[in-house]
Structure formats: structure tokens, C-alpha cells
Scaffold this motif. Structure first.
Motif, mmCIF file in Angstrom:
data_model
loop_
_atom_site.group_PDB
_atom_site.id
_atom_site.type_symbol
_atom_site.label_atom_id
_atom_site.label_comp_id
_atom_site.label_asym_id
_atom_site.label_seq_id
_atom_site.Cartn_x
_atom_site.Cartn_y
_atom_site.Cartn_z
ATOM 1 N N LEU A 192 0.821 -1.214 0.000
ATOM 2 C CA LEU A 192 0.000 0.000 0.000
ATOM 3 C C LEU A 192 0.850 1.258 0.000
ATOM 4 N N GLY A 193 2.092 1.159 0.464
ATOM 5 C CA GLY A 193 2.973 2.322 0.490
ATOM 6 C C GLY A 193 3.677 2.589 -0.820
ATOM 7 N N ASN A 194 3.507 1.714 -1.810
ATOM 8 C CA ASN A 194 4.114 1.875 -3.128
ATOM 9 C C ASN A 194 3.123 2.601 -4.029
ATOM 10 N N SER A 195 3.385 3.870 -4.348
ATOM 11 C CA SER A 195 2.427 4.691 -5.095
ATOM 12 C C SER A 195 2.135 4.144 -6.487
ATOM 13 N N GLU A 196 3.150 3.609 -7.153
ATOM 14 C CA GLU A 196 2.942 3.060 -8.492
ATOM 15 C C GLU A 196 2.068 1.812 -8.428
ATOM 16 N N MET A 197 2.319 0.964 -7.446
ATOM 17 C CA MET A 197 1.510 -0.238 -7.281
ATOM 18 C C MET A 197 0.072 0.131 -6.913
ATOM 19 N N ALA A 198 -0.087 1.134 -6.057
ATOM 20 C CA ALA A 198 -1.425 1.575 -5.659
ATOM 21 C C ALA A 198 -2.219 2.053 -6.877
ATOM 22 N N LYS A 199 -1.543 2.748 -7.789
ATOM 23 C CA LYS A 199 -2.199 3.214 -9.010
ATOM 24 C C LYS A 199 -2.655 2.036 -9.864
ATOM 25 N N ASN A 200 -1.792 1.054 -10.005
ATOM 26 C CA ASN A 200 -2.145 -0.140 -10.786
ATOM 27 C C ASN A 200 -3.295 -0.910 -10.135
ATOM 28 N N ILE A 201 -3.263 -0.987 -8.807
ATOM 29 C CA ILE A 201 -4.326 -1.675 -8.074
ATOM 30 C C ILE A 201 -5.671 -1.002 -8.320
ATOM 31 N N ASN A 202 -5.694 0.320 -8.251
ATOM 32 C CA ASN A 202 -6.963 1.031 -8.422
ATOM 33 C C ASN A 202 -7.513 0.920 -9.839
ATOM 34 N N MET A 203 -6.645 0.925 -10.819
ATOM 35 C CA MET A 203 -7.102 0.767 -12.199
ATOM 36 C C MET A 203 -7.683 -0.630 -12.416
ATOM 37 N N ALA A 204 -6.958 -1.650 -11.957
ATOM 38 C CA ALA A 204 -7.424 -3.031 -12.113
ATOM 39 C C ALA A 204 -8.655 -3.295 -11.254
ATOM 40 N N GLY A 205 -8.699 -2.689 -10.074
ATOM 41 C CA GLY A 205 -9.826 -2.884 -9.170
ATOM 42 C C GLY A 205 -11.114 -2.294 -9.699
ATOM 43 N N GLU A 206 -11.021 -1.140 -10.322
ATOM 44 C CA GLU A 206 -12.206 -0.509 -10.915
ATOM 45 C C GLU A 206 -12.780 -1.380 -12.029
ATOM 46 N N LYS A 207 -11.901 -1.907 -12.854
ATOM 47 C CA LYS A 207 -12.326 -2.783 -13.949
ATOM 48 C C LYS A 207 -12.982 -4.055 -13.414
ATOM 49 N N ALA A 208 -12.384 -4.638 -12.382
ATOM 50 C CA ALA A 208 -12.924 -5.873 -11.800
ATOM 51 C C ALA A 208 -14.300 -5.642 -11.180
#
Length: 297
Positions: A192-208
Motif C-alpha cells: 500500500l505504500g508503493n504509489s505506483e503499485m497503488a495506481k495499478n491496483i486502483n485501475m485493475a480494481g475498478e475494472k474488476a
């Protein structure tokens, strides 16, 4: 009600279930009541049993997990919010710790409910649920597990925040079997502290989420979770190998978020094949979906 001292020995025990998140989106907010995640996960019949004891013989708060003394920061936050009385907290977990099973949320909930019962503090279940959520947020140990754990089944977290304000729907289910294999630990805060990973998570999460809402079934939940794990880049190494091995056996598996573990909700006819596949990578843990929630034992 806040006790300042206890003359008699008081004790209570509570059980809180595990929760595996299949996919999620991070929702940051300065107010811990409004901070959290949306997404979907499954609640298990395994979890954490927590005993809280207060009395004259206890002069400082101590927290134990599986018979070992721990810092227990999330549990300690729960205690400090509810009372000034020193207590002994003893948690026994039949789920892996730090592997994506929501153990910290289960511990926080169990502590809140057992403490409330032992000291007759008169908090409502809604208040206890929110206290556990806030403790998770403040300690960075979780975002949405508590919300799932207090609802049971396969809850879809449609809005973020504490249980009292989050909007929930459910995928209809009976207590199907859930199979898991643990490959190691993964720090929630490190991801959660990795900003780039958090961005990828939110993009993939919205799609899911959009895909699941269109067809809220167990099968689609597993497909959405698998795509999420791969698309956001969390499923790597052994986790990816297990998922692909399950694919070859005709079973959809995904990563437990956030943990170095893989899970699946197989049909009855595919359980033996899945267990064979998972067993090649480690010990297979078998649970059932829990449609209930936290309980005083």
C-alpha cells in the motif's frame, strides 16, 4: 462507559472469521471512518479466537498471539479506545498470519467484542465494528477486511469506509469449500505504500468491480479476482505458477489480497483436482465459506 479499575477477575472470549480479498480499490481519506477500500472477498469459517482477561492481578496490558507475546499494535489501539483498564489479550489463530487472510482484522474484532463483554462496556455491535476498522486504518494493517468479516459470506464492498457507513451487497452462496495454499508472508503496508503499485491496483480494481456487478456470481468473482491479480502486477513468481497450474486443471484460482497465498472456490466436482494441484506447492488449507459473523463464545 470507561472503567478505570477492576476488582474481580473478568474474562470473555470471542471468535472473528478470516476474510480473503479477491480484488479491491484503495480509497484514501484523512478521516479513518471514511478511509478504506471497495472490492469483493470471501469470509471463511477459520479465524481468530480471542480471550480478554481483566482483574487486580493484571497491572499492564499484554497481548499474546499463539502463546507468544507480541506488540499487537492494532489490538492495543482497540483497547486504548475502549478502556483504561489493563487487560491480558490472548489470541489463537487457526489461519496463517500475514498471508492475506485478514488475521489482524479478526484479532481487532475479537478483542473489541471480548473486551466489551468482559467489562460490560455497553458498546453496540455497530460501534465495535467501527472501532476495529479505525484501529486497522490507524496501524496500516488493513483497509476492508473488517467490513467483510462483520457481514460474512461473499460481500461486495461498494463504497469505502467503516462498517457503519459502507454500502454492501452479497453474492448469494451456500457454505462452499474454499481451498488455499500459502507460499509465504507479504507485508500489507509495503504494498500500500508503493504509489505506483497503488495506481495499478486502483485501475485493475475498478475494472474488476464493473465486471462483477454485471454478473455477481462466485464463478465471475473468481475470474475477476484472477484478472485483477495479474493485471495489477501483484501475481508474480510462485503465485503466478500456482494460478497457471490451476488453469491447466480447469479451475480458476487467484491471489489472496494482500498476501503471498493462492485461493479458489472450486465446484464440488473439481475439489480433488485442485487439492492435487495446490499440494505440489505446499500444504493445502481447506475451509468453508462462513455466512455468519463475529460471535461471543
Amino acid at each position: 462507559m470507561r472503567f478505570e479499575s477492576v476488582d474481580d477477575t473478568l474474562t470473555a472470549r470471542a471468535f472473528a472469521p478470516a476474510h480473503i480479498t479477491g480484488f479491491f480499490q484503495i480509497h484514501d481519506h484523512k478521516d479513518p471512518m471514511k478511509k478504506g477500500s471497495t472490492g469483493c472477498g470471501v469470509v471463511l469459517d477459520g479465524g481468530v479466537y480471542t480471550t480478554v482477561t481483566a482483574g487486580k492481578e493484571i497491572d499492564k496490558t499484554e497481548i499474546f498471539l499463539n502463546d507468544e507475546k507480541v506488540a499487537g499494535d492494532t489490538n492495543r489501539t482497540v483497547i486504548e479506545f475502549m478502556t483504561e483498564v489493563p487487560v491480558k489479550v490472548e489470541s489463537i489463530s487457526d489461519i496463517p498470519i500475514g498471508c492475506g487472510f485478514g488475521a489482524s482484522g479478526a484479532g481487532a474484532l475479537g478483542t473489541a467484542y471480548a473486551l466489551n463483554h468482559a467489562l460490560s462496556l455497553e458498546y453496540t455491535p455497530i460501534q465495535l465494528n467501527d472501532i476495529a476498522h479505525i484501529a486497522e486504518i490507524k496501524n496500516g494493517s488493513g483497509l476492508g477486511d473488517v467490513i467483510g468479516q462483520v457481514h460474512g459470506g461473499i460481500p461486495i464492498r461498494k463504497t469505502p469506509g467503516a462498517p457503519s457507513i459502507a454500502q454492501i451487497e452479497h453474492i448469494p452462496t451456500v457454505e462452499n469449500e474454499v481451498c488455499c495454499v500459502v507460499l509465504g508472508e507479504l507485508s500489507t503496508s509495503s504494498v500500500l505504500g508503493n504509489s505506483e503499485m497503488a495506481k495499478n491496483i486502483n485501475m485493475a480494481g475498478e475494472k474488476a468491480m464493473k465486471k462483477l456487478i454485471e454478473k455477481p456470481t462466485i464463478d465471475n468473482f473468481m475470474h475477476c479476482s484472477r484478472e485483477f491479480a495479474i493485471n495489477c502486477g501483484l501475481a508474480r513468481g510462485k503465485v503466478r505458477e500456482v494460478i497457471e497450474a490451476a488453469d491447466e486443471a480447469g479451475v480458476v484460482a487467484s491471489q489472496a489480497m494482500l498476501g503471498n497465498a493462492v485461493f479458489s472456490i472450486p465446484s464440488t466436482t473439481c475439489v480433488s483436482e485442485l487439492v492435487d494441484v495446490f499440494s505440489e506447492f505446499g500444504e493445502v488449507l481447506r475451509f468453508r465459506i462462513r455466512t455468519g459473523s463475529v460471535k461471543i463464545i
